[in-house]
Write a protein that holds these residues in place. Structure first.
Motif, PDB file in Angstrom:
ATOM      1  N   GLY A   1      23.065   5.015 -10.907  1.00 10.15           N
ATOM      2  CA  GLY A   1      21.913   5.866 -10.636  1.00 10.15           C
ATOM      3  C   GLY A   1      21.610   6.049  -9.165  1.00 10.15           C
ATOM      4  O   GLY A   1      20.473   6.329  -8.773  1.00 10.15           O
ATOM      5  N   ILE A   2      22.635   5.905  -8.319  1.00  9.84           N
ATOM      6  CA  ILE A   2      22.443   6.043  -6.877  1.00  9.84           C
ATOM      7  C   ILE A   2      22.366   7.521  -6.489  1.00  9.84           C
ATOM      8  O   ILE A   2      23.081   8.358  -7.040  1.00  9.84           O
ATOM      9  CB  ILE A   2      23.610   5.349  -6.132  1.00  9.84           C
ATOM     10  CG1 ILE A   2      23.480   3.829  -6.267  1.00  9.84           C
ATOM     11  CG2 ILE A   2      23.663   5.748  -4.671  1.00  9.84           C
ATOM     12  CD1 ILE A   2      24.662   3.068  -5.729  1.00  9.84           C
ATOM     13  N   GLU A   3      21.485   7.827  -5.544  1.00  5.56           N
ATOM     14  CA  GLU A   3      21.431   9.157  -4.940  1.00  5.56           C
ATOM     15  C   GLU A   3      21.982   9.077  -3.525  1.00  5.56           C
ATOM     16  O   GLU A   3      21.839   8.055  -2.859  1.00  5.56           O
ATOM     17  CB  GLU A   3      19.996   9.672  -4.900  1.00  5.56           C
ATOM     18  CG  GLU A   3      19.355   9.879  -6.266  1.00  5.56           C
ATOM     19  CD  GLU A   3      17.917  10.358  -6.163  1.00  5.56           C
ATOM     20  OE1 GLU A   3      17.431  10.546  -5.023  1.00  5.56           O
ATOM     21  OE2 GLU A   3      17.281  10.532  -7.205  1.00  5.56           O
ATOM     22  N   VAL A   4      22.614  10.152  -3.076  1.00 11.68           N
ATOM     23  CA  VAL A   4      23.250  10.116  -1.757  1.00 11.68           C
ATOM     24  C   VAL A   4      22.904  11.333  -0.900  1.00 11.68           C
ATOM     25  O   VAL A   4      23.558  11.583   0.112  1.00 11.68           O
ATOM     26  CB  VAL A   4      24.788  10.008  -1.895  1.00 11.68           C
ATOM     27  CG1 VAL A   4      25.175   8.652  -2.449  1.00 11.68           C
ATOM     28  CG2 VAL A   4      25.337  11.131  -2.763  1.00 11.68           C
ATOM     29  N   GLY A   5      21.896  12.094  -1.291  1.00 14.58           N
ATOM     30  CA  GLY A   5      21.507  13.235  -0.468  1.00 14.58           C
ATOM     31  C   GLY A   5      22.300  14.492  -0.751  1.00 14.58           C
ATOM     32  O   GLY A   5      22.476  15.333   0.139  1.00 14.58           O
ATOM     33  N   GLY A   6      22.795  14.626  -1.971  1.00  6.73           N
ATOM     34  CA  GLY A   6      23.505  15.848  -2.341  1.00  6.73           C
ATOM     35  C   GLY A   6      24.950  15.864  -1.889  1.00  6.73           C
ATOM     36  O   GLY A   6      25.470  14.892  -1.334  1.00  6.73           O
ATOM     37  N   ASP A   7      25.613  17.005  -2.093  1.00  6.78           N
ATOM     38  CA  ASP A   7      27.043  17.133  -1.801  1.00  6.78           C
ATOM     39  C   ASP A   7      27.364  16.925  -0.323  1.00  6.78           C
ATOM     40  O   ASP A   7      28.427  16.417   0.030  1.00  6.78           O
ATOM     41  CB  ASP A   7      27.560  18.516  -2.252  1.00  6.78           C
ATOM     42  CG  ASP A   7      27.569  18.654  -3.765  1.00  6.78           C
ATOM     43  OD1 ASP A   7      27.547  17.614  -4.446  1.00  6.78           O
ATOM     44  OD2 ASP A   7      27.587  19.803  -4.250  1.00  6.78           O
ATOM     45  N   ASP A   8      26.445  17.342   0.547  1.00  2.93           N
ATOM     46  CA  ASP A   8      26.716  17.222   1.985  1.00  2.93           C
ATOM     47  C   ASP A   8      26.038  16.010   2.616  1.00  2.93           C
ATOM     48  O   ASP A   8      26.167  15.770   3.818  1.00  2.93           O
ATOM     49  CB  ASP A   8      26.284  18.489   2.721  1.00  2.93           C
ATOM     50  CG  ASP A   8      24.789  18.790   2.558  1.00  2.93           C
ATOM     51  OD1 ASP A   8      24.075  17.988   1.917  1.00  2.93           O
ATOM     52  OD2 ASP A   8      24.346  19.840   3.072  1.00  2.93           O
TER      53      ASP A   8
ATOM     54  N   LYS B   1      29.523   4.687   4.340  1.00  8.72           N
ATOM     55  CA  LYS B   1      30.572   4.851   3.332  1.00  8.72           C
ATOM     56  C   LYS B   1      30.084   5.475   2.029  1.00  8.72           C
ATOM     57  O   LYS B   1      30.842   6.166   1.355  1.00  8.72           O
ATOM     58  CB  LYS B   1      31.231   3.496   3.046  1.00  8.72           C
ATOM     59  CG  LYS B   1      31.885   2.870   4.262  1.00  8.72           C
ATOM     60  CD  LYS B   1      32.942   3.805   4.841  1.00  8.72           C
ATOM     61  CE  LYS B   1      33.532   3.262   6.133  1.00  8.72           C
ATOM     62  NZ  LYS B   1      34.426   4.255   6.779  1.00  8.72           N
ATOM     63  N   ILE B   2      28.852   5.229   1.645  1.00 10.20           N
ATOM     64  CA  ILE B   2      28.363   5.742   0.367  1.00 10.20           C
ATOM     65  C   ILE B   2      27.642   7.083   0.546  1.00 10.20           C
ATOM     66  O   ILE B   2      27.889   8.038  -0.183  1.00 10.20           O
ATOM     67  CB  ILE B   2      27.427   4.721  -0.319  1.00 10.20           C
ATOM     68  CG1 ILE B   2      28.131   3.357  -0.448  1.00 10.20           C
ATOM     69  CG2 ILE B   2      26.986   5.235  -1.691  1.00 10.20           C
ATOM     70  CD1 ILE B   2      29.467   3.389  -1.163  1.00 10.20           C
ATOM     71  N   CYS B   3      26.767   7.165   1.530  1.00 11.90           N
ATOM     72  CA  CYS B   3      25.999   8.405   1.732  1.00 11.90           C
ATOM     73  C   CYS B   3      26.733   9.420   2.602  1.00 11.90           C
ATOM     74  O   CYS B   3      26.446  10.616   2.544  1.00 11.90           O
ATOM     75  CB  CYS B   3      24.655   8.090   2.389  1.00 11.90           C
ATOM     76  SG  CYS B   3      23.633   6.948   1.450  1.00 11.90           S
TER      77      CYS B   3
ATOM     78  N   SER C   1      17.917   3.788  -3.754  1.00 15.11           N
ATOM     79  CA  SER C   1      19.362   3.954  -3.879  1.00 15.11           C
ATOM     80  C   SER C   1      20.111   2.786  -3.239  1.00 15.11           C
ATOM     81  O   SER C   1      21.111   2.311  -3.775  1.00 15.11           O
ATOM     82  CB  SER C   1      19.812   5.267  -3.238  1.00 15.11           C
ATOM     83  OG  SER C   1      19.511   6.358  -4.080  1.00 15.11           O
ATOM     84  N   PHE C   2      19.626   2.338  -2.079  1.00 17.79           N
ATOM     85  CA  PHE C   2      20.286   1.204  -1.437  1.00 17.79           C
ATOM     86  C   PHE C   2      20.220  -0.040  -2.317  1.00 17.79           C
ATOM     87  O   PHE C   2      21.209  -0.768  -2.442  1.00 17.79           O
ATOM     88  CB  PHE C   2      19.654   0.907  -0.075  1.00 17.79           C
ATOM     89  CG  PHE C   2      20.174  -0.372   0.525  1.00 17.79           C
ATOM     90  CD1 PHE C   2      21.474  -0.447   0.998  1.00 17.79           C
ATOM     91  CD2 PHE C   2      19.374  -1.516   0.578  1.00 17.79           C
ATOM     92  CE1 PHE C   2      21.969  -1.634   1.525  1.00 17.79           C
ATOM     93  CE2 PHE C   2      19.862  -2.694   1.097  1.00 17.79           C
ATOM     94  CZ  PHE C   2      21.162  -2.756   1.581  1.00 17.79           C
ATOM     95  N   ARG C   3      19.087  -0.288  -2.935  1.00 15.75           N
ATOM     96  CA  ARG C   3      18.960  -1.481  -3.780  1.00 15.75           C
ATOM     97  C   ARG C   3      19.879  -1.395  -4.991  1.00 15.75           C
ATOM     98  O   ARG C   3      20.417  -2.416  -5.451  1.00 15.75           O
ATOM     99  CB  ARG C   3      17.497  -1.669  -4.197  1.00 15.75           C
ATOM    100  CG  ARG C   3      16.611  -2.095  -3.027  1.00 15.75           C
ATOM    101  CD  ARG C   3      15.140  -2.173  -3.405  1.00 15.75           C
ATOM    102  NE  ARG C   3      14.318  -2.530  -2.240  1.00 15.75           N
ATOM    103  CZ  ARG C   3      12.995  -2.576  -2.245  1.00 15.75           C
ATOM    104  NH1 ARG C   3      12.328  -2.269  -3.354  1.00 15.75           N
ATOM    105  NH2 ARG C   3      12.328  -2.907  -1.153  1.00 15.75           N
TER     106      ARG C   3
ATOM    107  N   ASP D   1      15.499   9.028  -2.149  1.00 15.46           N
ATOM    108  CA  ASP D   1      14.826   7.740  -1.975  1.00 15.46           C
ATOM    109  C   ASP D   1      15.851   6.725  -1.481  1.00 15.46           C
ATOM    110  O   ASP D   1      16.592   6.118  -2.269  1.00 15.46           O
ATOM    111  CB  ASP D   1      14.218   7.295  -3.316  1.00 15.46           C
ATOM    112  CG  ASP D   1      13.338   6.063  -3.172  1.00 15.46           C
ATOM    113  OD1 ASP D   1      13.593   5.249  -2.256  1.00 15.46           O
ATOM    114  OD2 ASP D   1      12.401   5.902  -3.991  1.00 15.46           O
ATOM    115  N   GLN D   2      15.885   6.558  -0.166  1.00 18.70           N
ATOM    116  CA  GLN D   2      16.892   5.678   0.431  1.00 18.70           C
ATOM    117  C   GLN D   2      16.759   4.238  -0.049  1.00 18.70           C
ATOM    118  O   GLN D   2      17.762   3.565  -0.310  1.00 18.70           O
ATOM    119  CB  GLN D   2      16.780   5.719   1.962  1.00 18.70           C
ATOM    120  CG  GLN D   2      17.152   7.047   2.579  1.00 18.70           C
ATOM    121  CD  GLN D   2      17.123   6.985   4.099  1.00 18.70           C
ATOM    122  OE1 GLN D   2      16.766   5.963   4.702  1.00 18.70           O
ATOM    123  NE2 GLN D   2      17.520   8.087   4.736  1.00 18.70           N
TER     124      GLN D   2
END
Length: 272
Positions: A116-123, A92-94, A133-135, A129-130
């Motif tokens: 400050g979560i990262e999700v691997g860019g637009d796609d 749902k997030i990534c 970001s998960f934490r 850093d999984q």
């Protein structure tokens, strides 16, 4: 209140309380197949015919009458809180959803900005850093569950016990609660208790994982995502899930249940 999230075969052979991220796509297809001898062409969550759902107004009276009188065998399916919340994050997030968009519109941009979560860019395909970001997502999930801020908890990470309890509190009673981790064993028992129009050969049923491929692949073992603080947050959110569905809060690497589910305990504790 009625029975939200409840599905029933058109033959009224069995009643199922849906719990998101707990094999619900596969279970829904099995129920559909048991009546019609074929699978629904598409995501079973989109089906508006062939399966009674509480979300369908024309199904509500039938479901209500059946559940209140316990005419049909009733069951649900649960999952280890560690793997469920991790799956919700990647899906749902990534992930990019079926409609080609991010889940819930502005949710992900808000998480990027505020947490400050990262999700691997637009796609969703870029490196990031999984674990970090998960934490951070866990902090957000805890905020939604504990304080309902910055939003109410989403059904995909709200506690399993909360989904399961509405069925009990509104007058239903479960005959069986199966574990996602022992799916074939549990579903075999359910099918053995009901009369189906079409025989279901469980060993031949594909897994309908509708979230598969939505997000990036998990790059690490489950336990690597959970440090002491993460485990504390997960236990804070899902204490009842661990307790009544018999999962081990002390070991994220052990996804298997550690004891049998006591249905009387479930109905007593979740029916309050």
């Amino acid at each position: 209140m009625g029975f939200p999230g409840t599905w029933m075969t058109e033959s009224e052979s069995v009643v199922y309380r849906v719990v998101p991220k707990c094999a619900c796509s596969t279970i829904g297809q099995i129920l559909y197949y048991s009546d019609h001898g074929e699978f629904y062409d598409g995501d079973i969550h989109d089906a508006t015919t062939g399966l009674h759902k509480w979300s369908r107004e024309d199904s509500q009276n039938l479901i209500n009458a059946n559940v209140k009188t316990h005419q049909a065998y009733a069951f649900t399916c649960v999952r280890n809180p560690y793997t469920r919340i991790l799956s919700s994050f990647f899906d749902k997030i990534c992930g990019i959803q079926r409609n080609g968009n991010r889940y819930r519109g502005n949710l992900v941009p808000m998480l990027v900005q505020k947490y400050g979560i990262e999700v691997g860019g637009d796609d969703g395909k870029g490196e990031f850093d999984q674990i970090a970001s998960f934490r951070r997502f866990l902090l957000f999930a805890r905020d939604t569950i504990r304080w309902r801020k910055p939003m109410d908890p989403d059904i995909h990470w709200s506690a399993t016990s909360g989904h399961v309890s509405t069925f009990i509190c509104n007058g239903g009673r479960y005959d069986k609660i199966i574990w996602t981790e022992k799916f074939n064993e549990g579903m075999s028992e359910v099918l053995g208790k009901i009369d189906t129009r079409h025989e279901v050969k469980l060993a031949e049923i594909p897994r309908f994982n509708e979230s598969e491929g939505h997000g990036p692949k998990r790059a690490h073992p489950v336990e690597d995502y959970f440090d002491d603080l993460s485990m504390h947050l997960v236990y804070e959110m899902y204490k009842r899930d661990f307790d009544v569905f018999k999962y081990d809060p002390a070991d994220p690497s052990n996804k298997m249940p550690v004891a049998e589910i006591d249905l009387d305990e479930v109905h007593a504790k979740l029916g309050e």
